[in-house]
Scaffold this active site. Sequence first.
Site, mmCIF file in Angstrom:
data_model
loop_
_atom_site.group_PDB
_atom_site.id
_atom_site.type_symbol
_atom_site.label_atom_id
_atom_site.label_comp_id
_atom_site.label_asym_id
_atom_site.label_seq_id
_atom_site.Cartn_x
_atom_site.Cartn_y
_atom_site.Cartn_z
ATOM 1 N N HIS A 24 5.923 -0.227 7.796
ATOM 2 C CA HIS A 24 6.751 0.617 6.718
ATOM 3 C C HIS A 24 7.282 -0.553 5.722
ATOM 4 O O HIS A 24 8.367 -0.400 5.195
ATOM 5 C CB HIS A 24 7.654 1.529 7.099
ATOM 6 C CG HIS A 24 7.060 2.644 7.746
ATOM 7 N ND1 HIS A 24 6.730 3.909 7.165
ATOM 8 C CD2 HIS A 24 7.016 3.043 9.226
ATOM 9 C CE1 HIS A 24 6.327 4.760 8.222
ATOM 10 N NE2 HIS A 24 6.472 4.092 9.370
ATOM 11 N N ASN A 96 7.670 11.336 8.521
ATOM 12 C CA ASN A 96 6.493 10.719 7.807
ATOM 13 C C ASN A 96 5.671 12.043 7.084
ATOM 14 O O ASN A 96 6.327 13.201 7.111
ATOM 15 C CB ASN A 96 5.092 10.527 8.930
ATOM 16 C CG ASN A 96 5.556 9.048 9.347
ATOM 17 O OD1 ASN A 96 5.925 8.250 8.788
ATOM 18 N ND2 ASN A 96 4.984 8.991 10.771
ATOM 19 N N TYR A 306 14.768 1.513 15.985
ATOM 20 C CA TYR A 306 15.200 1.321 14.640
ATOM 21 C C TYR A 306 16.358 0.717 14.192
ATOM 22 O O TYR A 306 16.390 -0.308 13.390
ATOM 23 C CB TYR A 306 15.077 2.744 14.015
ATOM 24 C CG TYR A 306 13.678 3.119 13.557
ATOM 25 C CD1 TYR A 306 12.570 3.209 14.565
ATOM 26 C CD2 TYR A 306 13.225 3.690 12.215
ATOM 27 C CE1 TYR A 306 11.342 3.601 14.352
ATOM 28 C CE2 TYR A 306 12.018 3.945 11.997
ATOM 29 C CZ TYR A 306 11.078 3.869 13.041
ATOM 30 O OH TYR A 306 9.876 4.399 12.673
#
EC number: 1.11.1.6
Length: 452
Positions: A24, A96, A306
Amino acid sequence: MQDWHLIEKLAHQNRERIPERVVHAKGWGAHGTLKITGDISHLTCARVLQPSTETPMIARFSTVAGEMGAADHERDVRGFALKFYTEEGNWDLAGNNTPVFFVRDPLKFPDFIHTQKRHPRTNLRSPTAMWDFWSLSPESLHQITMLFSDRGLPVSPMHMNGYGSHTYSLWNDKGERVWVKFHFKTRQGHRHYTHAEAEKVIGETREGYQEALFGAIEAGEFPQWTVQVQIMTEAEAGALSFNPFDLTKVWPHAGFPLIEIGMLELNRNPDNYFAEVELLAFSPSNVVRGIGHSPDRMLQGRIFAYADAHRYRLGTHYEALPVNRPRCPVHHYHKDGAMRFFANAASPDAYYEPNSFGGPRQDSAFTEPPLDLNGPAARFDHRDGTDDFSQPRALFELFDAAQKDRLFTNVAAAMRSVPVEIIERQIDLFQQVHPEYGAGVCAALDALDPQF
Ligand code: NDP
Protein backbone atom coordinates in the site's frame (compact mmCIF):
# COMPACT_ATOMS: atom_id res chain seq x y z
CA MET A 1 32.06 24.10 7.33
CA GLN A 2 31.16 27.34 9.03
CA ASP A 3 28.25 27.86 6.63
CA TRP A 4 25.86 26.00 8.85
CA HIS A 5 22.90 27.20 6.77
CA LEU A 6 24.26 25.16 3.88
CA ILE A 7 25.02 22.19 6.09
CA GLU A 8 21.55 22.23 7.67
CA LYS A 9 19.88 22.45 4.26
CA LEU A 10 21.90 19.58 2.81
CA ALA A 11 21.47 17.46 5.91
CA HIS A 12 17.70 17.99 5.90
CA GLN A 13 17.47 17.17 2.22
CA ASN A 14 19.35 13.93 2.85
CA ARG A 15 16.64 12.96 5.32
CA GLU A 16 13.51 13.91 3.36
CA ARG A 17 12.56 10.27 2.69
CA ILE A 18 11.30 7.67 5.12
CA PRO A 19 10.83 3.95 4.34
CA GLU A 20 7.84 3.55 2.05
CA ARG A 21 5.18 1.08 3.09
CA VAL A 22 6.05 -2.50 2.05
CA VAL A 23 2.43 -2.82 0.85
CA HIS A 24 0.00 0.00 0.00
CA ALA A 25 2.87 2.41 -0.74
CA LYS A 26 1.01 4.52 -3.36
CA GLY A 27 -1.89 6.32 -1.71
CA TRP A 28 -4.41 9.17 -1.89
CA GLY A 29 -6.14 10.64 1.13
CA ALA A 30 -8.73 13.14 2.31
CA HIS A 31 -10.50 14.27 5.47
CA GLY A 32 -14.23 13.85 6.01
CA THR A 33 -17.12 13.03 8.29
CA LEU A 34 -19.01 9.89 9.31
CA LYS A 35 -22.72 10.53 10.06
CA ILE A 36 -24.77 7.82 11.73
CA THR A 37 -28.38 7.82 10.55
CA GLY A 38 -29.46 4.30 11.56
CA ASP A 39 -29.89 2.82 15.04
CA ILE A 40 -27.83 -0.16 16.18
CA SER A 41 -27.55 1.14 19.76
CA HIS A 42 -28.96 -2.18 21.03
CA LEU A 43 -25.87 -3.91 19.55
CA THR A 44 -23.05 -1.58 20.51
CA CYS A 45 -22.17 0.98 23.14
CA ALA A 46 -19.56 2.62 20.85
CA ARG A 47 -20.45 6.32 20.82
CA VAL A 48 -19.21 6.66 17.23
CA LEU A 49 -22.05 4.34 16.12
CA GLN A 50 -24.90 5.95 18.12
CA PRO A 51 -27.77 7.57 16.16
CA SER A 52 -27.05 11.13 14.89
CA THR A 53 -23.36 11.03 15.88
CA GLU A 54 -21.00 12.87 13.55
CA THR A 55 -17.31 11.96 13.71
CA PRO A 56 -14.36 13.56 11.92
CA MET A 57 -12.29 11.06 10.00
CA ILE A 58 -9.58 10.66 7.39
CA ALA A 59 -9.43 8.13 4.54
CA ARG A 60 -6.46 6.76 2.64
CA PHE A 61 -6.93 4.78 -0.57
CA SER A 62 -4.03 2.89 -2.15
CA THR A 63 -2.86 0.22 -4.52
CA VAL A 64 -1.28 -2.81 -2.85
CA ALA A 65 1.71 -3.86 -4.93
CA GLY A 66 3.08 -0.77 -6.69
CA GLU A 67 5.78 1.41 -5.17
CA MET A 68 5.24 5.09 -4.34
CA GLY A 69 5.90 6.13 -7.95
CA ALA A 70 3.63 3.48 -9.48
CA ALA A 71 0.92 4.53 -11.92
CA ASP A 72 -2.49 4.91 -10.28
CA HIS A 73 -4.49 3.06 -12.93
CA GLU A 74 -3.00 -0.40 -12.47
CA ARG A 75 -5.10 -3.51 -12.00
CA ASP A 76 -4.76 -4.21 -8.29
CA VAL A 77 -6.80 -4.42 -5.12
CA ARG A 78 -7.30 -0.94 -3.62
CA GLY A 79 -6.79 -0.21 0.07
CA PHE A 80 -9.78 1.57 1.64
CA ALA A 81 -8.51 2.63 5.08
CA LEU A 82 -10.48 4.82 7.48
CA LYS A 83 -9.46 6.48 10.74
CA PHE A 84 -12.31 7.81 12.86
CA TYR A 85 -11.35 10.39 15.52
CA THR A 86 -14.09 9.34 17.94
CA GLU A 87 -14.86 10.91 21.33
CA GLU A 88 -13.51 7.72 22.91
CA GLY A 89 -10.26 7.40 20.96
CA ASN A 90 -9.36 6.39 17.43
CA TRP A 91 -11.14 3.62 15.58
CA ASP A 92 -9.34 2.38 12.46
CA LEU A 93 -10.98 0.29 9.78
CA ALA A 94 -8.20 -0.63 7.35
CA GLY A 95 -10.12 -2.44 4.61
CA ASN A 96 -10.05 -2.88 0.84
CA ASN A 97 -12.34 -2.30 -2.14
CA THR A 98 -13.09 -6.03 -2.09
CA PRO A 99 -14.84 -7.96 0.68
CA VAL A 100 -12.38 -10.89 0.55
CA PHE A 101 -8.63 -11.50 0.32
CA PHE A 102 -6.22 -13.89 -1.47
CA VAL A 103 -5.22 -15.88 1.61
CA ARG A 104 -6.84 -16.79 4.89
CA ASP A 105 -3.71 -17.55 6.91
CA PRO A 106 -1.36 -14.70 7.93
CA LEU A 107 1.57 -17.14 7.66
CA LYS A 108 1.04 -17.00 3.88
CA PHE A 109 0.80 -13.18 3.69
CA PRO A 110 4.55 -12.44 3.27
CA ASP A 111 4.78 -15.22 0.63
CA PHE A 112 1.83 -13.79 -1.27
CA ILE A 113 3.25 -10.26 -1.17
CA HIS A 114 6.64 -11.51 -2.40
CA THR A 115 4.86 -12.81 -5.53
CA GLN A 116 3.39 -9.34 -6.16
CA LYS A 117 6.70 -7.52 -5.74
CA ARG A 118 9.91 -7.69 -7.76
CA HIS A 119 11.83 -10.88 -8.59
CA PRO A 120 15.15 -10.98 -6.69
CA ARG A 121 17.25 -11.50 -9.84
CA THR A 122 15.43 -9.68 -12.63
CA ASN A 123 14.04 -6.91 -10.38
CA LEU A 124 10.88 -7.17 -12.50
CA ARG A 125 7.33 -8.06 -11.47
CA SER A 126 6.85 -11.78 -12.14
CA PRO A 127 3.57 -13.14 -13.59
CA THR A 128 5.10 -16.61 -13.14
CA ALA A 129 5.44 -16.10 -9.39
CA MET A 130 1.89 -14.71 -9.13
CA TRP A 131 0.20 -17.55 -10.99
CA ASP A 132 2.46 -20.20 -9.43
CA PHE A 133 1.37 -19.09 -5.96
CA TRP A 134 -2.29 -18.63 -6.92
CA SER A 135 -2.52 -21.96 -8.73
CA LEU A 136 -1.15 -23.65 -5.59
CA SER A 137 -3.58 -21.68 -3.36
CA PRO A 138 -7.20 -22.42 -4.33
CA GLU A 139 -8.47 -20.10 -1.57
CA SER A 140 -7.29 -17.19 -3.76
CA LEU A 141 -9.90 -17.94 -6.50
CA HIS A 142 -12.55 -15.66 -5.04
CA GLN A 143 -10.26 -12.64 -4.87
CA ILE A 144 -8.65 -13.41 -8.27
CA THR A 145 -12.12 -13.42 -9.86
CA MET A 146 -12.86 -9.98 -8.38
CA LEU A 147 -9.43 -8.63 -9.30
CA PHE A 148 -9.69 -9.63 -12.96
CA SER A 149 -13.35 -8.60 -13.22
CA ASP A 150 -14.39 -5.02 -14.01
CA ARG A 151 -14.03 -3.97 -10.37
CA GLY A 152 -10.29 -4.69 -10.46
CA LEU A 153 -9.61 -1.36 -12.17
CA PRO A 154 -11.84 1.47 -10.87
CA VAL A 155 -11.55 4.85 -12.61
CA SER A 156 -11.02 6.67 -9.28
CA PRO A 157 -11.21 6.10 -5.53
CA MET A 158 -14.68 7.68 -5.61
CA HIS A 159 -16.06 5.03 -7.95
CA MET A 160 -15.51 1.96 -5.82
CA ASN A 161 -16.95 0.40 -2.68
CA GLY A 162 -15.05 -0.14 0.52
CA TYR A 163 -15.33 -3.17 2.77
CA GLY A 164 -14.02 -3.68 6.30
CA SER A 165 -13.45 -7.19 4.86
CA HIS A 166 -12.73 -8.91 8.18
CA THR A 167 -15.36 -10.03 10.61
CA TYR A 168 -15.30 -7.68 13.59
CA SER A 169 -17.54 -7.64 16.66
CA LEU A 170 -19.91 -5.20 18.32
CA TRP A 171 -20.73 -5.37 22.01
CA ASN A 172 -23.18 -3.54 24.22
CA ASP A 173 -23.34 -2.40 27.85
CA LYS A 174 -24.87 -5.75 28.83
CA GLY A 175 -21.73 -7.50 27.59
CA GLU A 176 -23.58 -9.11 24.63
CA ARG A 177 -21.54 -9.65 21.45
CA VAL A 178 -22.52 -9.98 17.79
CA TRP A 179 -20.26 -10.40 14.75
CA VAL A 180 -20.27 -7.63 12.15
CA LYS A 181 -19.09 -6.85 8.60
CA PHE A 182 -18.81 -3.20 7.45
CA HIS A 183 -19.67 -2.08 3.89
CA PHE A 184 -19.20 1.36 2.28
CA LYS A 185 -21.19 1.62 -0.97
CA THR A 186 -20.15 4.32 -3.40
CA ARG A 187 -22.82 6.94 -4.14
CA GLN A 188 -20.90 8.00 -7.26
CA GLY A 189 -21.66 4.67 -8.96
CA HIS A 190 -19.20 1.97 -10.02
CA ARG A 191 -16.98 2.97 -12.93
CA HIS A 192 -14.11 0.93 -14.34
CA TYR A 193 -11.52 0.97 -17.09
CA THR A 194 -10.66 -1.88 -19.42
CA HIS A 195 -6.97 -2.67 -19.86
CA ALA A 196 -6.87 -0.78 -23.16
CA GLU A 197 -8.49 2.31 -21.59
CA ALA A 198 -6.14 2.20 -18.61
CA GLU A 199 -3.05 1.96 -20.84
CA LYS A 200 -4.18 5.12 -22.60
CA VAL A 201 -4.86 6.91 -19.30
CA ILE A 202 -1.45 5.91 -17.88
CA GLY A 203 0.15 7.19 -21.08
CA GLU A 204 -1.35 10.58 -20.28
CA THR A 205 -1.01 10.64 -16.50
CA ARG A 206 0.39 8.33 -13.85
CA GLU A 207 -1.40 10.30 -11.09
CA GLY A 208 -5.03 9.96 -12.21
CA TYR A 209 -6.41 9.03 -8.77
CA GLN A 210 -4.73 11.93 -6.99
CA GLU A 211 -5.95 14.33 -9.67
CA ALA A 212 -9.51 12.97 -9.50
CA LEU A 213 -9.85 12.86 -5.70
CA PHE A 214 -8.03 16.12 -4.96
CA GLY A 215 -9.77 17.86 -7.88
CA ALA A 216 -13.28 16.74 -6.89
CA ILE A 217 -12.87 17.93 -3.31
CA GLU A 218 -11.32 21.26 -4.40
CA ALA A 219 -14.33 21.74 -6.70
CA GLY A 220 -16.74 21.08 -3.81
CA GLU A 221 -17.92 17.76 -5.27
CA PHE A 222 -17.64 15.76 -2.08
CA PRO A 223 -17.64 11.98 -2.62
CA GLN A 224 -20.00 9.96 -0.43
CA TRP A 225 -20.50 6.35 0.58
CA THR A 226 -23.51 4.70 2.23
CA VAL A 227 -22.43 2.82 5.33
CA GLN A 228 -24.00 -0.59 5.92
CA VAL A 229 -23.44 -3.49 8.30
CA GLN A 230 -24.22 -7.18 8.27
CA ILE A 231 -24.87 -8.73 11.66
CA MET A 232 -24.46 -12.36 12.76
CA THR A 233 -25.18 -13.73 16.23
CA GLU A 234 -22.72 -16.04 17.95
CA ALA A 235 -25.32 -18.85 17.68
CA GLU A 236 -25.70 -18.28 13.91
CA ALA A 237 -21.91 -18.38 13.47
CA GLY A 238 -21.74 -21.80 15.10
CA ALA A 239 -24.43 -23.24 12.78
CA LEU A 240 -23.04 -22.06 9.40
CA SER A 241 -21.83 -24.34 6.60
CA PHE A 242 -18.75 -22.11 6.16
CA ASN A 243 -16.35 -20.38 8.52
CA PRO A 244 -17.61 -16.80 9.04
CA PHE A 245 -14.11 -15.77 10.15
CA ASP A 246 -12.50 -16.87 6.88
CA LEU A 247 -11.31 -13.78 4.96
CA THR A 248 -11.74 -15.53 1.60
CA LYS A 249 -15.52 -15.70 2.18
CA VAL A 250 -18.39 -13.19 2.19
CA TRP A 251 -21.55 -13.49 4.22
CA PRO A 252 -24.33 -14.01 1.62
CA HIS A 253 -26.77 -11.10 1.64
CA ALA A 254 -29.78 -13.42 1.65
CA GLY A 255 -28.88 -14.80 5.09
CA PHE A 256 -27.32 -11.62 6.47
CA PRO A 257 -29.07 -8.57 4.97
CA LEU A 258 -27.36 -5.21 4.68
CA ILE A 259 -28.52 -2.71 7.32
CA GLU A 260 -27.94 0.95 6.45
CA ILE A 261 -26.44 2.88 9.37
CA GLY A 262 -24.94 6.04 7.95
CA MET A 263 -23.04 8.08 5.40
CA LEU A 264 -19.37 8.81 4.87
CA GLU A 265 -18.35 12.02 3.10
CA LEU A 266 -14.88 13.27 2.14
CA ASN A 267 -14.88 17.07 2.16
CA ARG A 268 -11.39 18.44 2.90
CA ASN A 269 -8.09 17.97 1.16
CA PRO A 270 -4.94 17.62 3.26
CA ASP A 271 -2.81 20.78 3.38
CA ASN A 272 0.39 18.75 3.47
CA TYR A 273 0.41 15.37 1.74
CA PHE A 274 3.46 14.08 3.62
CA ALA A 275 2.28 15.10 7.10
CA GLU A 276 -1.31 14.00 6.67
CA VAL A 277 -1.25 11.04 4.24
CA GLU A 278 2.29 9.62 4.30
CA LEU A 279 2.56 9.82 8.10
CA LEU A 280 -0.98 8.51 8.47
CA ALA A 281 -0.84 5.12 10.20
CA PHE A 282 -3.73 2.67 10.45
CA SER A 283 -3.92 -0.42 12.60
CA PRO A 284 -6.78 -2.86 13.18
CA SER A 285 -5.63 -2.83 16.82
CA ASN A 286 -7.23 0.63 17.14
CA VAL A 287 -10.74 -0.12 18.34
CA VAL A 288 -12.96 1.69 20.82
CA ARG A 289 -15.25 0.41 23.57
CA GLY A 290 -18.18 -1.38 21.89
CA ILE A 291 -16.20 -2.53 18.83
CA GLY A 292 -13.93 -5.58 18.94
CA HIS A 293 -12.12 -8.18 16.90
CA SER A 294 -12.92 -11.77 15.95
CA PRO A 295 -11.15 -15.12 15.52
CA ASP A 296 -10.41 -14.20 11.85
CA ARG A 297 -6.77 -15.31 11.64
CA MET A 298 -5.80 -12.69 9.08
CA LEU A 299 -7.24 -10.00 11.37
CA GLN A 300 -5.31 -11.41 14.32
CA GLY A 301 -2.10 -11.28 12.24
CA ARG A 302 -2.76 -7.71 11.13
CA ILE A 303 -3.39 -6.57 14.72
CA PHE A 304 0.35 -7.16 15.24
CA ALA A 305 1.75 -6.44 11.79
CA TYR A 306 0.27 -3.00 11.12
CA ALA A 307 1.31 -1.31 14.35
CA ASP A 308 4.71 -3.00 14.04
CA ALA A 309 5.14 -1.68 10.48
CA HIS A 310 4.48 1.88 11.69
CA ARG A 311 6.87 1.61 14.61
CA TYR A 312 9.56 0.70 12.05
CA ARG A 313 8.44 3.16 9.36
CA LEU A 314 7.62 6.19 11.53
CA GLY A 315 9.07 5.59 14.99
CA THR A 316 8.04 4.31 18.38
CA HIS A 317 5.61 7.11 19.23
CA TYR A 318 4.02 7.44 15.76
CA GLU A 319 0.59 7.55 17.40
CA ALA A 320 1.42 10.98 18.86
CA LEU A 321 1.85 12.57 15.42
CA PRO A 322 -0.88 15.14 14.70
CA VAL A 323 -2.66 13.05 12.04
CA ASN A 324 -2.55 9.91 14.18
CA ARG A 325 -3.26 11.23 17.67
CA PRO A 326 -6.78 10.94 19.04
CA ARG A 327 -8.83 14.13 19.38
CA CYS A 328 -9.88 13.17 22.91
CA PRO A 329 -7.63 12.92 25.98
CA VAL A 330 -5.65 9.67 25.99
CA HIS A 331 -3.87 8.20 28.97
CA HIS A 332 -1.04 5.73 28.75
CA TYR A 333 2.29 4.95 30.37
CA HIS A 334 4.49 4.76 27.27
CA LYS A 335 7.78 6.35 28.20
CA ASP A 336 10.85 7.22 26.15
CA GLY A 337 12.08 6.42 22.66
CA ALA A 338 12.11 8.02 19.22
CA MET A 339 9.75 11.03 19.03
CA ARG A 340 9.03 11.26 22.78
CA PHE A 341 8.01 14.90 22.40
CA PHE A 342 4.71 14.91 24.28
CA ALA A 343 4.21 16.05 27.87
CA ASN A 344 3.77 13.83 30.91
CA ALA A 345 0.16 12.68 31.17
CA ALA A 346 -0.28 13.59 34.82
CA SER A 347 2.12 14.30 37.66
CA PRO A 348 5.74 13.47 36.69
CA ASP A 349 5.71 11.05 39.65
CA ALA A 350 2.96 8.99 37.99
CA TYR A 351 5.00 7.13 35.41
CA TYR A 352 3.87 3.56 36.25
CA GLU A 353 0.56 1.93 37.12
CA PRO A 354 -0.79 1.48 39.81
CA ASN A 355 0.53 4.60 41.56
CA SER A 356 -0.44 6.90 44.43
CA PHE A 357 0.15 10.15 42.53
CA GLY A 358 -3.11 10.66 40.65
CA GLY A 359 -2.11 8.92 37.42
CA PRO A 360 -4.73 7.35 35.15
CA ARG A 361 -6.00 3.95 36.32
CA GLN A 362 -6.56 0.70 34.43
CA ASP A 363 -10.33 0.48 33.81
CA SER A 364 -12.07 -2.83 33.16
CA ALA A 365 -15.10 -0.98 31.68
CA PHE A 366 -13.11 -0.90 28.43
CA THR A 367 -12.47 -4.64 28.34
CA GLU A 368 -14.56 -6.51 25.81
CA PRO A 369 -16.66 -9.48 26.94
CA PRO A 370 -14.61 -12.69 27.23
CA LEU A 371 -14.57 -14.93 24.16
CA ASP A 372 -15.10 -18.67 24.60
CA LEU A 373 -12.42 -20.66 22.83
CA ASN A 374 -12.26 -24.41 22.38
CA GLY A 375 -10.44 -27.05 20.37
CA PRO A 376 -6.82 -28.14 20.18
CA ALA A 377 -4.13 -25.44 20.06
CA ALA A 378 -2.05 -26.08 16.94
CA ARG A 379 -1.01 -24.42 13.71
CA PHE A 380 -4.22 -24.06 11.69
CA ASP A 381 -4.52 -26.19 8.55
CA HIS A 382 -5.96 -23.39 6.46
CA ARG A 383 -7.16 -25.75 3.68
CA ASP A 384 -8.79 -28.41 5.83
CA GLY A 385 -12.23 -29.29 4.42
CA THR A 386 -12.85 -25.81 3.03
CA ASP A 387 -14.99 -25.15 -0.07
CA ASP A 388 -13.01 -22.65 -2.15
CA PHE A 389 -15.26 -22.88 -5.21
CA SER A 390 -18.90 -22.11 -4.34
CA GLN A 391 -18.50 -18.40 -3.57
CA PRO A 392 -16.35 -17.59 -6.65
CA ARG A 393 -18.96 -19.56 -8.63
CA ALA A 394 -21.76 -17.38 -7.18
CA LEU A 395 -19.78 -14.29 -8.25
CA PHE A 396 -19.06 -15.67 -11.72
CA GLU A 397 -22.75 -16.40 -12.21
CA LEU A 398 -23.58 -12.75 -11.48
CA PHE A 399 -21.58 -11.58 -14.50
CA ASP A 400 -23.29 -11.07 -17.86
CA ALA A 401 -21.67 -12.35 -21.09
CA ALA A 402 -19.68 -9.14 -21.70
CA GLN A 403 -18.38 -9.08 -18.10
CA LYS A 404 -17.32 -12.72 -18.42
CA ASP A 405 -15.51 -11.97 -21.70
CA ARG A 406 -13.59 -9.12 -20.06
CA LEU A 407 -12.72 -11.42 -17.12
CA PHE A 408 -11.34 -14.09 -19.51
CA THR A 409 -9.34 -11.54 -21.53
CA ASN A 410 -7.92 -9.86 -18.41
CA VAL A 411 -6.81 -13.21 -16.96
CA ALA A 412 -5.27 -14.37 -20.26
CA ALA A 413 -3.38 -11.08 -20.72
CA ALA A 414 -1.91 -11.42 -17.21
CA MET A 415 -0.74 -14.98 -17.96
CA ARG A 416 1.51 -14.06 -20.87
CA SER A 417 5.01 -15.52 -20.30
CA VAL A 418 3.82 -17.93 -17.56
CA PRO A 419 5.03 -21.58 -17.97
CA VAL A 420 2.34 -23.81 -19.43
CA GLU A 421 2.22 -26.25 -16.48
CA ILE A 422 1.33 -23.37 -14.14
CA ILE A 423 -1.36 -22.12 -16.55
CA GLU A 424 -2.82 -25.62 -16.78
CA ARG A 425 -2.94 -25.95 -12.99
CA GLN A 426 -4.75 -22.61 -12.73
CA ILE A 427 -7.22 -23.49 -15.51
CA ASP A 428 -8.03 -26.69 -13.66
CA LEU A 429 -9.04 -24.50 -10.68
CA PHE A 430 -11.14 -22.18 -12.88
CA GLN A 431 -12.78 -25.30 -14.30
CA GLN A 432 -13.79 -26.35 -10.79
CA VAL A 433 -15.37 -22.94 -10.21
CA HIS A 434 -17.34 -23.23 -13.45
CA PRO A 435 -16.65 -25.13 -16.71
CA GLU A 436 -17.45 -21.93 -18.64
CA TYR A 437 -14.74 -20.09 -16.65
CA GLY A 438 -12.02 -22.62 -17.54
CA ALA A 439 -13.09 -22.82 -21.18
CA GLY A 440 -13.37 -19.02 -21.47
CA VAL A 441 -9.82 -18.43 -20.21
CA CYS A 442 -8.50 -21.17 -22.54
CA ALA A 443 -10.23 -19.51 -25.51
CA ALA A 444 -8.85 -16.11 -24.53
CA LEU A 445 -5.33 -17.58 -24.27
CA ASP A 446 -5.78 -19.14 -27.73
CA ALA A 447 -6.85 -15.80 -29.13
CA LEU A 448 -3.67 -14.21 -27.73
CA ASP A 449 -1.40 -17.04 -28.89
CA PRO A 450 -2.78 -19.81 -31.13
CA GLN A 451 0.25 -21.97 -30.15
CA PHE A 452 -1.12 -22.36 -26.64
P1 NDP B 1 -26.03 -10.94 -3.96
O1 NDP B 1 -26.60 -11.16 -5.33
O2 NDP B 1 -26.94 -10.49 -2.88
O3 NDP B 1 -24.83 -9.90 -4.01
C1 NDP B 1 -23.97 -9.87 -5.07
C2 NDP B 1 -22.94 -8.81 -4.81
O4 NDP B 1 -21.97 -8.90 -5.83
C3 NDP B 1 -23.44 -7.41 -4.81
O5 NDP B 1 -23.29 -6.94 -3.51
C4 NDP B 1 -22.50 -6.66 -5.77
O6 NDP B 1 -21.97 -5.56 -5.11
C5 NDP B 1 -21.38 -7.63 -5.97
N1 NDP B 1 -20.69 -7.59 -7.25
C6 NDP B 1 -21.19 -7.43 -8.48
N2 NDP B 1 -20.18 -7.42 -9.38
C7 NDP B 1 -19.03 -7.57 -8.70
C8 NDP B 1 -17.66 -7.62 -9.06
N3 NDP B 1 -17.25 -7.53 -10.32
N4 NDP B 1 -16.74 -7.79 -8.10
C9 NDP B 1 -17.12 -7.88 -6.82
N5 NDP B 1 -18.39 -7.83 -6.40
C10 NDP B 1 -19.34 -7.68 -7.35
O7 NDP B 1 -25.35 -12.33 -3.60
P2 NDP B 1 -24.56 -12.90 -2.35
O8 NDP B 1 -24.54 -11.99 -1.17
O9 NDP B 1 -25.08 -14.27 -2.13
O10 NDP B 1 -23.09 -12.99 -2.94
C11 NDP B 1 -22.85 -13.65 -4.18
C12 NDP B 1 -21.43 -13.30 -4.55
O11 NDP B 1 -21.35 -11.89 -4.71
C13 NDP B 1 -20.43 -13.66 -3.47
O12 NDP B 1 -19.96 -14.98 -3.58
C14 NDP B 1 -19.37 -12.64 -3.69
O13 NDP B 1 -18.45 -13.12 -4.65
C15 NDP B 1 -20.09 -11.43 -4.28
N6 NDP B 1 -20.21 -10.35 -3.30
C16 NDP B 1 -20.93 -10.54 -2.15
C17 NDP B 1 -20.88 -9.59 -1.17
C18 NDP B 1 -21.52 -9.85 0.15
O14 NDP B 1 -21.14 -9.18 1.12
N7 NDP B 1 -22.46 -10.78 0.24
C19 NDP B 1 -20.17 -8.32 -1.34
C20 NDP B 1 -19.54 -8.18 -2.63
C21 NDP B 1 -19.53 -9.20 -3.53
P3 NDP B 1 -22.70 -4.15 -4.84
O15 NDP B 1 -24.07 -4.45 -4.37
O16 NDP B 1 -21.87 -3.62 -3.77
O17 NDP B 1 -22.62 -3.39 -6.08
